[in-house]
Scaffold this motif. Structure first.
Motif, PDB file in Angstrom:
ATOM      1  N   ILE A  98       0.853  -1.188   0.000  1.00 46.81           N
ATOM      2  CA  ILE A  98       0.000   0.000   0.000  1.00 46.81           C
ATOM      3  C   ILE A  98       0.885   1.233   0.000  1.00 46.81           C
ATOM      4  O   ILE A  98       1.874   1.291   0.734  1.00 46.81           O
ATOM      5  CB  ILE A  98      -0.922  -0.009   1.234  1.00 46.81           C
ATOM      6  CG1 ILE A  98      -1.871  -1.197   1.163  1.00 46.81           C
ATOM      7  CG2 ILE A  98      -1.690   1.293   1.345  1.00 46.81           C
ATOM      8  CD1 ILE A  98      -2.673  -1.416   2.414  1.00 46.81           C
ATOM      9  N   ASP A  99       0.549   2.186  -0.837  1.00 42.20           N
ATOM     10  CA  ASP A  99       1.288   3.438  -0.861  1.00 42.20           C
ATOM     11  C   ASP A  99       0.899   4.260   0.367  1.00 42.20           C
ATOM     12  O   ASP A  99      -0.089   4.979   0.375  1.00 42.20           O
ATOM     13  CB  ASP A  99       0.966   4.195  -2.153  1.00 42.20           C
ATOM     14  CG  ASP A  99       1.670   5.540  -2.207  1.00 42.20           C
ATOM     15  OD1 ASP A  99       2.505   5.791  -1.327  1.00 42.20           O
ATOM     16  OD2 ASP A  99       1.366   6.321  -3.123  1.00 42.20           O
ATOM     17  N   GLU A 100       1.679   4.118   1.435  1.00 42.07           N
ATOM     18  CA  GLU A 100       1.335   4.760   2.706  1.00 42.07           C
ATOM     19  C   GLU A 100       1.645   6.251   2.698  1.00 42.07           C
ATOM     20  O   GLU A 100       1.310   6.955   3.632  1.00 42.07           O
ATOM     21  CB  GLU A 100       2.115   4.102   3.860  1.00 42.07           C
ATOM     22  CG  GLU A 100       1.849   2.626   4.036  1.00 42.07           C
ATOM     23  CD  GLU A 100       0.737   2.334   5.027  1.00 42.07           C
ATOM     24  OE1 GLU A 100       0.151   3.298   5.553  1.00 42.07           O
ATOM     25  OE2 GLU A 100       0.458   1.150   5.262  1.00 42.07           O
ATOM     26  N   GLY A 101       2.327   6.698   1.647  1.00 44.06           N
ATOM     27  CA  GLY A 101       2.733   8.106   1.615  1.00 44.06           C
ATOM     28  C   GLY A 101       1.556   9.067   1.522  1.00 44.06           C
ATOM     29  O   GLY A 101       1.617  10.191   2.013  1.00 44.06           O
ATOM     30  N   ARG A 117      -1.335   4.964  10.413  1.00 42.07           N
ATOM     31  CA  ARG A 117      -0.156   5.589  10.985  1.00 42.07           C
ATOM     32  C   ARG A 117      -0.388   5.937  12.450  1.00 42.07           C
ATOM     33  O   ARG A 117       0.469   5.684  13.302  1.00 42.07           O
ATOM     34  CB  ARG A 117       0.226   6.841  10.196  1.00 42.07           C
ATOM     35  CG  ARG A 117       1.451   7.482  10.797  1.00 42.07           C
ATOM     36  CD  ARG A 117       1.950   8.630   9.996  1.00 42.07           C
ATOM     37  NE  ARG A 117       2.357   8.236   8.660  1.00 42.07           N
ATOM     38  CZ  ARG A 117       2.949   9.076   7.815  1.00 42.07           C
ATOM     39  NH1 ARG A 117       3.175  10.321   8.172  1.00 42.07           N
ATOM     40  NH2 ARG A 117       3.296   8.681   6.617  1.00 42.07           N
ATOM     41  N   ASN A 142      -4.791   5.521   5.482  1.00 44.37           N
ATOM     42  CA  ASN A 142      -3.370   5.686   5.775  1.00 44.37           C
ATOM     43  C   ASN A 142      -3.179   6.428   7.082  1.00 44.37           C
ATOM     44  O   ASN A 142      -2.318   6.077   7.890  1.00 44.37           O
ATOM     45  CB  ASN A 142      -2.674   6.457   4.646  1.00 44.37           C
ATOM     46  CG  ASN A 142      -2.353   5.570   3.467  1.00 44.37           C
ATOM     47  OD1 ASN A 142      -2.413   4.351   3.571  1.00 44.37           O
ATOM     48  ND2 ASN A 142      -2.017   6.177   2.349  1.00 44.37           N
ATOM     49  N   HIS A 166      -8.437   6.467   0.755  1.00 42.85           N
ATOM     50  CA  HIS A 166      -7.049   6.020   0.824  1.00 42.85           C
ATOM     51  C   HIS A 166      -6.268   6.857   1.845  1.00 42.85           C
ATOM     52  O   HIS A 166      -5.545   6.318   2.676  1.00 42.85           O
ATOM     53  CB  HIS A 166      -6.442   6.144  -0.579  1.00 42.85           C
ATOM     54  CG  HIS A 166      -5.113   5.498  -0.721  1.00 42.85           C
ATOM     55  ND1 HIS A 166      -4.969   4.151  -0.864  1.00 42.85           N
ATOM     56  CD2 HIS A 166      -3.869   6.024  -0.720  1.00 42.85           C
ATOM     57  CE1 HIS A 166      -3.681   3.866  -0.961  1.00 42.85           C
ATOM     58  NE2 HIS A 166      -2.995   4.988  -0.869  1.00 42.85           N
ATOM     59  N   GLY A 171      -4.146  -5.827   4.133  1.00 46.00           N
ATOM     60  CA  GLY A 171      -2.963  -5.000   4.246  1.00 46.00           C
ATOM     61  C   GLY A 171      -3.014  -3.967   5.341  1.00 46.00           C
ATOM     62  O   GLY A 171      -2.046  -3.250   5.573  1.00 46.00           O
ATOM     63  N   ARG A 172      -4.146  -3.844   6.029  1.00 38.78           N
ATOM     64  CA  ARG A 172      -4.242  -2.824   7.067  1.00 38.78           C
ATOM     65  C   ARG A 172      -4.609  -3.394   8.433  1.00 38.78           C
ATOM     66  O   ARG A 172      -4.723  -2.647   9.391  1.00 38.78           O
ATOM     67  CB  ARG A 172      -5.278  -1.767   6.682  1.00 38.78           C
ATOM     68  CG  ARG A 172      -4.913  -1.033   5.408  1.00 38.78           C
ATOM     69  CD  ARG A 172      -5.827   0.150   5.230  1.00 38.78           C
ATOM     70  NE  ARG A 172      -5.673   0.735   3.919  1.00 38.78           N
ATOM     71  CZ  ARG A 172      -4.785   1.664   3.624  1.00 38.78           C
ATOM     72  NH1 ARG A 172      -3.980   2.114   4.554  1.00 38.78           N
ATOM     73  NH2 ARG A 172      -4.699   2.150   2.411  1.00 38.78           N
TER      74      ARG A 172
END
Lengths: 358, 365
Positions: free
Chosen positions: A298-301, B205, B201, B197, B226-227
């Motif tokens: 996953i593009d966490e940026g 985080r 994220n 998205h 994935g999370r």
């Protein structure tokens, strides 16, 4: 594109709808306007599904509504079966709407809660259909049946007794009653010389689907997508499918147009678009689709606020430049034009991603 | 007991049942759910509307108000059952120990109150900060959830913010007092894919930075992949399958998990790929089926499934639990599917790729 241009328009008799330089602005008081759609062009061939994709507020729903002249666009032309709808009177538009129908995002609020399902689906027939009540009833039953709702149990119920997915099926049935009904041809033939009779059943009818699956569960979404594909094949419909989810749009469309802040970015067939996205915005949308695979990185940026700038004061030049990683001075000074980067693949970007000659 | 609190799970739910009494009968929304969640771990709860996932989260948070709700079982948070606590004891927990982010950010914020007061409310109540300290803390929080220009935004009303911004504010409110458990109930369902998205994220985080446990409730398997560390698939108020997320996706055994997965249009599919939709609808929870709740929609259904509900048991991998008599990929499932397909059962036909459709006899799905 976040740009303009018409390089992607196709000539030919089989084009059902052509939209050119469409502009829709809404006054918001004190002399200000919101520029919802700022000069977009696209076309839809008979029997084709055009997917229009973009974020909330990019003008995709407004573009869909502008085709049925709800409201009439500020400028630009909408040519449907060779006639510019902007030139027609309100009464003539009303007659054309029997060939253009729309289904909406929220299936529950688009059905009148005080009326029965049978009444809701029969309403278009009361205006345009056969005058014989039993004939109307037969059409309603057939339509409900073909969208997967049992007419005998549903006819006398009201919308609140159904789930969201069932309500969306009912509103699809209401649109189809009009699009597949031959009765309306008998009545409108006298007034309109360009009757579609010779074109065959259902051909040349446009169904505009405005986010029809956005408020539904994935499982119901799959049912509705399959249903739309079946109905399109069964009745030979032409569709315009508006959504913000690229995965859904890819599944159902023959051609996809990506829209950003009132402009088009990229037009291509779905498989090309996914394999070789040329516009940075298309790439961003693709990267945002949640993949049901934990091994995909996953593009966490992407955390920062990346939202549309105000449509009442859009950026100069390319409208996507404020969120684009490839931005240069050229992007702020000059608006990119639609140009071909491949076979039936068009992009409006100064610095497209795909390394193709342009 | 106090000695092993540090090693014990943060949340231990045992046989939780929630029932709503309405004029037409008792709606059994959650029918015996058990799971544990360790500190700093993430759990995804996946299921369709009406599968009981939101009611489960709200039952643990004690947010099911009204006199017609009965909750039985235990939900031990830090070793103490929250289901027996008084409302004032719950008020001490809310915000400081457990917090929730809701689906619709417009209705979960008070439309008449500026952002500042909504963010600082918990800070003043739980941390006894004074006005200026609370304001500074709110600015820091908004900056942390990536809201540009936080000083100005504190004076805004919710309607002046976009959907994504409002959800960021809701997250700031939930995180304000550093809870050790966060429930995120469909936090991105009302948002665009791009904003979804970003918000996911952000949640990931914050969860990692704060070593906070998180329960992510969603209807989309794509969101939990994935999370989350573990995934629980719920159907009709019960657990269908429970496994570490990676092993669940690698080896889906419950027909319902498989069916949810098949419903998702993947970008890797060519255009116009027919989706294997699940036929029918979830069962009526006033009178749920006696056997497996998924049996009326299951392509692998056999007589046994209709008569007796399968227990949730460990399969070859002890971390992977499953409630099914005919797991996907088993020889019994294959035999049952072929039999059902031959008998023309709609749920088997819908999964079969050779399905054809005619305008007169529509296929439901």
């Amino acid at each position: 594109m976040a740009g303009t241009g018409k390089a992607h328009l196709r000539p030919g008799d089989d084009v059902l709808v052509t939209v050119e330089d469409l502009v829709v602005e809404f006054p918001v008081g004190r002399g200000r306007t919101v520029k919802a759609v700022s000069g977009i062009s696209f076309d839809i061939r008979s029997g084709e599904t055009l997917g229009l994709v973009g974020e909330s507020g990019c003008g995709k729903s407004t573009s869909g509504r502008a085709i049925i002249q709800l409201p009439r666009p500020t400028s630009g032309s909408v040519t449907f079966r060779g006639v510019d709808l902007a030139d027609l009177s309100d009464e003539e538009i009303r007659q054309r709407r029997t060939h253009i129908q729309m289904i909406f995002q929220d299936p529950i609020s688009s059905l009148n809660p005080r009326r029965t399902v049978g009444d809701i689906v029969a309403e278009p027939l009361r205006v345009w259909g056969p005058s014989d009540a039993s004939e109307q009833e037969a059409i309603v039953d057939r339509m409900l049946d073909s969208v997967g709702v049992d007419p005998d149990t549903a006819r006398d119920k009201r919308p609140h007794e159904f789930s969201g997915g069932q309500c969306q099926r009912i509103s699809i049935a209401r649109s189809l009653v009009m699009l597949t009904n031959r009765g309306n041809l008998h009545r409108s033939r006298r007034r309109s010389r360009s009757s579609s009779r010779s074109r065959g059943r259902g051909r040349g009818r446009l169904l505009i689907c405005d986010e029809p699956v956005s408020s539904l569960d994935v499982s119901v979404q799959a049912q509705i997508l399959n249903l739309l594909e079946d109905l399109k094949a069964g009745y030979g419909l032409t569709m315009m499918f508006i959504a913000h989810d690229l995965a859904v749009v890819k599944n159902i469309s023959d051609r996809v147009a990506v829209m950003y802040l009132g402009k088009l970015c990229e037009v291509a067939d779905p498989d090309t678009l996914y394999a070789e996205a040329a516009h940075p915005y298309t790439d961003l949308l693709l990267g945002s689709v949640p993949e049901p695979d934990p091994t995909v990185e996953i593009d966490e940026g992407l955390i920062e606020d990346g939202e549309l700038p105000s449509p009442s004061n859009p950026p100069s030049g390319c409208r996507f430049r404020t969120r684009c990683e490839r931005v240069t001075d050229l992007c702020s000074s000059e608006e990119p034009q639609m140009r071909a980067v491949g076979d039936d693949h068009f992009v409006a970007c100064h610095h497209p991603l795909a390394a193709v000659a342009g | 007991m106090p000695d092993n609190v540090a090693n014990s799970p943060l949340l231990e739910v045992d046989d939780l049942r929630t029932t709503f009494t309405i004029p037409t009968g008792d709606v059994k929304a959650v029918r015996g759910v058990s799971f544990t969640l360790d500190r700093g771990r993430t759990l995804g709860i996946v299921g369709e509307s009406g599968s009981g996932k939101t009611v489960l989260a709200r039952s643990i948070m004690r947010l099911n108000l009204g006199t017609n709700v009965t909750t039985t079982g235990t939900a031990a948070f830090d070793g103490n059952d929250v289901l027996t606590r008084s409302p004032s004891e719950m008020r001490q927990l809310w915000g400081s120990e457990m917090a929730m982010v809701f689906q619709d950010p417009m209705t979960s914020l008070n439309p008449l109150v500026r952002v500042q007061r909504q963010v600082t409310e918990h800070l003043c109540r739980h941390l006894n900060l004074n006005r200026s300290e609370a304001r500074q803390a709110a600015v820091d929080l908004l900056r942390e959830v990536r809201i540009p220009d936080p000083d100005t935004r504190l004076r805004s009303f919710p309607h002046e913010l976009s959907g994504g911004m409002r959800q960021r504010v809701c997250i700031a409110v939930a995180l304000a007092c550093e809870p050790s458990l966060l429930f995120a109930d469909e936090p991105t369902t009302a948002l665009d894919v791009t904003v979804q998205h970003q918000i996911l994220n952000l949640l990931s985080r914050e969860q990692a930075d704060r070593e906070m446990a998180m329960v992510l409730v969603t209807h989309d398997l794509g969101v939990v992949a994935g999370r989350t560390d573990d995934t629980m698939v719920m159907y009709a108020g019960t657990v269908a399958e429970y496994a570490p997320t990676v092993s669940l996706f690698a080896d889906m055994r419950h027909p319902y998990s498989e069916a949810l997965m098949r419903s998702i249009p993947l970008t890797s599919f060519p255009s116009h790929t027919r989706l294997a939709a699940i036929t029918g609808r979830p069962p009526d929870l006033i009178d749920p089926p006696t056997g497996c709740a998924f049996s009326p929609r299951c392509p692998y259904v056999q007589d046994h499934c209709v008569n007796e509900a399968p227990p949730l048991v460990e399969i070859d991998d002890p971390a992977h639990r499953l409630a099914c008599w005919t797991p996907v990929g088993s020889p019994e499932a294959l035999t049952a599917f072929e039999k059902n397909l031959a008998a023309g059962l709609p749920q088997a036909v819908a999964v079969d790729v050779s399905t054809t459709w005619s305008p007169t006899g529509g296929v439901d799905g």
